[in-house]
Design a protein around this motif. Structure first.
Motif, PDB file in Angstrom:
ATOM      1  N   PHE A   1       1.988  10.584 -10.480  1.00  0.00           N
ATOM      2  CA  PHE A   1       2.087  11.971 -10.005  1.00  0.00           C
ATOM      3  C   PHE A   1       1.893  12.951 -11.160  1.00  0.00           C
ATOM      4  CE2 PHE A   1       3.943  10.565  -5.945  1.00  0.00           C
ATOM      5  CZ  PHE A   1       3.230  11.403  -5.100  1.00  0.00           C
ATOM      6  N   ARG A   2       2.472  12.623 -12.305  1.00  0.00           N
ATOM      7  CA  ARG A   2       2.315  13.511 -13.452  1.00  0.00           C
ATOM      8  C   ARG A   2       0.830  13.652 -13.815  1.00  0.00           C
ATOM      9  NH1 ARG A   2       3.714  11.013 -19.081  1.00  0.00           N
ATOM     10  NH2 ARG A   2       1.788   9.956 -18.483  1.00  0.00           N
ATOM     11  N   ASP A   3       0.155  12.524 -13.937  1.00  0.00           N
ATOM     12  CA  ASP A   3      -1.236  12.572 -14.390  1.00  0.00           C
ATOM     13  C   ASP A   3      -2.153  13.190 -13.334  1.00  0.00           C
ATOM     14  OD1 ASP A   3      -0.371  11.479 -16.706  1.00  0.00           O
ATOM     15  OD2 ASP A   3      -1.026   9.428 -16.270  1.00  0.00           O
ATOM     16  N   TRP A   4      -1.838  12.913 -12.072  1.00  0.00           N
ATOM     17  CA  TRP A   4      -2.639  13.458 -10.968  1.00  0.00           C
ATOM     18  C   TRP A   4      -2.472  14.981 -10.900  1.00  0.00           C
ATOM     19  CZ3 TRP A   4      -0.281  14.725  -5.914  1.00  0.00           C
ATOM     20  CH2 TRP A   4      -1.213  15.047  -4.938  1.00  0.00           C
TER      21      TRP A   4
ATOM     22  N   ALA B   1      -6.349   7.865  -8.222  1.00  0.00           N
ATOM     23  CA  ALA B   1      -6.195   6.789  -9.213  1.00  0.00           C
ATOM     24  C   ALA B   1      -7.345   5.788  -9.091  1.00  0.00           C
ATOM     25  CB  ALA B   1      -4.847   6.089  -9.024  1.00  0.00           C
ATOM     26  N   GLU B   2      -7.692   5.447  -7.831  1.00  0.00           N
ATOM     27  CA  GLU B   2      -8.773   4.473  -7.630  1.00  0.00           C
ATOM     28  C   GLU B   2     -10.114   5.050  -8.076  1.00  0.00           C
ATOM     29  OE1 GLU B   2      -8.544   2.870  -3.562  1.00  0.00           O
ATOM     30  OE2 GLU B   2      -6.449   2.409  -4.132  1.00  0.00           O
ATOM     31  N   ALA B   3     -10.336   6.314  -7.733  1.00  0.00           N
ATOM     32  CA  ALA B   3     -11.626   6.935  -8.063  1.00  0.00           C
ATOM     33  C   ALA B   3     -11.807   7.077  -9.576  1.00  0.00           C
ATOM     34  CB  ALA B   3     -11.732   8.304  -7.384  1.00  0.00           C
ATOM     35  N   THR B   4     -10.713   7.314 -10.274  1.00  0.00           N
ATOM     36  CA  THR B   4     -10.838   7.581 -11.717  1.00  0.00           C
ATOM     37  C   THR B   4     -10.533   6.355 -12.571  1.00  0.00           C
ATOM     38  OG1 THR B   4      -8.526   8.288 -11.824  1.00  0.00           O
ATOM     39  CG2 THR B   4     -10.187  10.018 -11.489  1.00  0.00           C
ATOM     40  N   GLY B   5     -10.056   5.267 -11.937  1.00  0.00           N
ATOM     41  CA  GLY B   5      -9.688   4.083 -12.710  1.00  0.00           C
ATOM     42  C   GLY B   5      -8.399   4.288 -13.502  1.00  0.00           C
ATOM     43  N   TRP B   6      -7.537   5.174 -12.987  1.00  0.00           N
ATOM     44  CA  TRP B   6      -6.285   5.500 -13.691  1.00  0.00           C
ATOM     45  C   TRP B   6      -5.399   4.270 -13.840  1.00  0.00           C
ATOM     46  CZ3 TRP B   6      -1.188   5.050 -12.119  1.00  0.00           C
ATOM     47  CH2 TRP B   6      -0.231   5.658 -12.946  1.00  0.00           C
TER      48      TRP B   6
ATOM     49  N   ALA C   1       1.776  13.258  -0.179  1.00  0.00           N
ATOM     50  CA  ALA C   1       0.780  13.401  -1.255  1.00  0.00           C
ATOM     51  C   ALA C   1       0.356  12.064  -1.837  1.00  0.00           C
ATOM     52  CB  ALA C   1       1.354  14.291  -2.358  1.00  0.00           C
ATOM     53  N   LEU C   2       1.192  11.049  -1.654  1.00  0.00           N
ATOM     54  CA  LEU C   2       0.938   9.766  -2.316  1.00  0.00           C
ATOM     55  C   LEU C   2      -0.456   9.186  -2.031  1.00  0.00           C
ATOM     56  CD1 LEU C   2       2.048   7.629  -4.217  1.00  0.00           C
ATOM     57  CD2 LEU C   2       3.127   6.500  -2.252  1.00  0.00           C
ATOM     58  N   PRO C   3      -0.896   9.185  -0.758  1.00  0.00           N
ATOM     59  CA  PRO C   3      -2.240   8.640  -0.512  1.00  0.00           C
ATOM     60  C   PRO C   3      -3.328   9.386  -1.293  1.00  0.00           C
ATOM     61  CG  PRO C   3      -1.068   8.971   1.567  1.00  0.00           C
ATOM     62  CD  PRO C   3      -0.220   9.590   0.503  1.00  0.00           C
ATOM     63  N   ARG C   4      -3.177  10.683  -1.434  1.00  0.00           N
ATOM     64  CA  ARG C   4      -4.175  11.465  -2.191  1.00  0.00           C
ATOM     65  C   ARG C   4      -4.128  11.082  -3.670  1.00  0.00           C
ATOM     66  NH1 ARG C   4      -1.664  15.604   0.655  1.00  0.00           N
ATOM     67  NH2 ARG C   4      -1.091  16.863  -1.171  1.00  0.00           N
ATOM     68  N   ALA C   5      -2.920  10.907  -4.183  1.00  0.00           N
ATOM     69  CA  ALA C   5      -2.785  10.517  -5.597  1.00  0.00           C
ATOM     70  C   ALA C   5      -3.368   9.117  -5.814  1.00  0.00           C
ATOM     71  CB  ALA C   5      -1.318  10.557  -6.016  1.00  0.00           C
TER      72      ALA C   5
END
Ligand code: ADP
Length: 387
Positions: free
Chosen positions: A327-330, A380-385, A372-376
């Motif tokens: 959540f912080r990074d997102w 994460a998946e899109a950016t490879g977080w 919000a979790l699904p959006r986060a």
């Protein structure tokens, strides 16, 4: 007992502040004074110095001739190390003795000129830095110690920079003005912070939380978090400590409470740190050990009445551990999501301004995080977080 580290550049007024705190009842440990005492005539310290550097470093009366010794070690790092190897352990032993003999409810003020240079800051509950304009310090050193301006400037240049001092200062006392100003600041520091902080450490209490009032983002928050994290890292032998929560997201308004997450390998490991963290000024809270009703963490606060903090010890790889970082990074990455979260927070602040029921606030926030979790996750998946 509260351990306060006091430092500042030469001529800043450190001794002036130390003296005032001692008048209030602080136990003063003066590192410079101890360094002189351990090489007084008749001490094993002086004998060791003479053995290392020869009898020519003695004055006719048998005491240490400091200027002579300084000349011997000045140009040689090896000789300086040799001298430090004699003096530092002796000073360390005296310091430990003085700490051990201080009362349980003492406020110990440790006056250490090289606190910043030596990276000692995390060893204290609180670090106080006294500072003054360089030109003013040069003037004072000339006036009161007969130091030439060149000598004063050279000494100042050899010490830590203002930025380095600011980074470790929990309290910054500006002594560029008249002495009565800095003395008044020292009085307030004693009454409003050191006395209640000491009581909180001894009685295992923490700073009280008020209403969930929102403050504009404060660029000092990450620095404050880093100082608390350094203390926790020292106590836990280098566990990972992350600044999380709203104060970790630049631009986000937040309650003035720092959240830190300590990564543990198990809750048993966390329990092993309950006592050491409490002694270091982070009292354990036996309640609130779960996120959403599950027993998922250990919870500590900060005993400093001037710096509220929540410290969450969570197990590496666990869901809540990961989500706190996610959540912080997102939120750091997305302007729109930050705006949406701000809206929620402002709504909460309005609704609970007078009631201050933190349980209800937590529920309202959880609902937002759930949605919000699904959006986060997608981010994460899109950016490879990775956490
Ligand atoms: P430090 O311990 O940081 O080297 P001191 O407390 O000894 O500094 O202060 C240096 C000198 O300046 C002392 O003689 C002190 O009395 C004087 N001094 C301290 N604060 C002030 C001030 N605000 N204005 C003028 N002189 C001051």
């Amino acid at each position: 007992m509260l351990r306060v580290g006091l430092t500042g550049g030469i001529g800043s007024g450190k001794s002036t502040v130390a003296g005032r705190l001692a008048e209030h009842g602080a136990v003063l440990i003066d590192a410079d004074k101890l360094a002189r005492e351990v090489v007084q005539p008749g001490t094993p310290g002086l004998a060791a110095v003479v053995e290392a550097f020869g009898a020519e470093v003695l004055a006719p009366d048998g005491s240490l001739d400091r200027p002579k010794l300084a000349a011997v070690v000045f140009n040689s790092a090896e000789q300086r190390e040799r001298l430090n190897g004699i003096v530092h352990p002796l000073v360390g032993r005296r310091t430990a003795e003085m700490l051990a003999s201080a009362a349980d409810d003492a406020v110990v003020v440790h006056d250490v000129p090289l606190l910043v240079e030596k990276n000692y800051a995390p060893m204290y509950h609180l670090v106080v830095v006294v500072d003054a304009d360089v030109e003013e310090r040069v003037r004072r050193l000339a006036e009161t110690r007969g130091m030439s301006p060149q000598d004063a400037r050279a000494r100042i240049a050899a010490q830590a920079t203002v930025e380095q001092r600011r980074a470790v200062a929990d309290v910054w006392l500006d002594n560029s003005s008249t002495p009565d100003r800095v003395l008044a600041q020292a009085d307030a520091l004693w009454a409003d912070r050191l006395v209640p902080f000491e009581a909180n450490v001894r009685l295992r209490r923490w700073g009280r939380y008020g209403n969930p009032r929102l403050y504009d983002y404060n660029a000092e928050w990450p620095l404050q978090a880093a100082r608390l994290a350094a203390r926790i890292e020292l106590v836990t032998g280098g566990l990972r400590v992350d600044h999380i929560g709203s104060t970790a997201v630049p631009g986000l308004p937040a309650k003035d409470i720092i959240d830190l997450q300590v990564t543990v390998s198990s809750l048993d490991q966390a329990d092993g740190f309950a006592e050491p963290l409490t002694a270091a000024g982070f009292p354990v809270r036996p309640e609130n050990t779960g996120d959403r009703g599950k027993e998922t963490k250990r919870y500590h606060n900060c005993a400093d009445p001037g710096r509220l903090a929540n410290i969450h010890l969570r197990v590496e790889g666990s869901e809540d551990w990961r989500n706190a970082l996610l959540f912080r990074d997102w939120l750091r990455a997305s302007v729109e999501e930050r705006a949406s979260y701000v809206q929620l927070k402002q709504g909460i602040a309005k609704r609970f301004a007078s009631a201050g029921d933190l349980a209800e606030v937590a529920t309202a926030k959880d609902a937002w995080f759930d949605s919000a979790l699904p959006r986060a996750q997608a981010w994460a998946e899109a950016t490879g977080w990775q956490p």
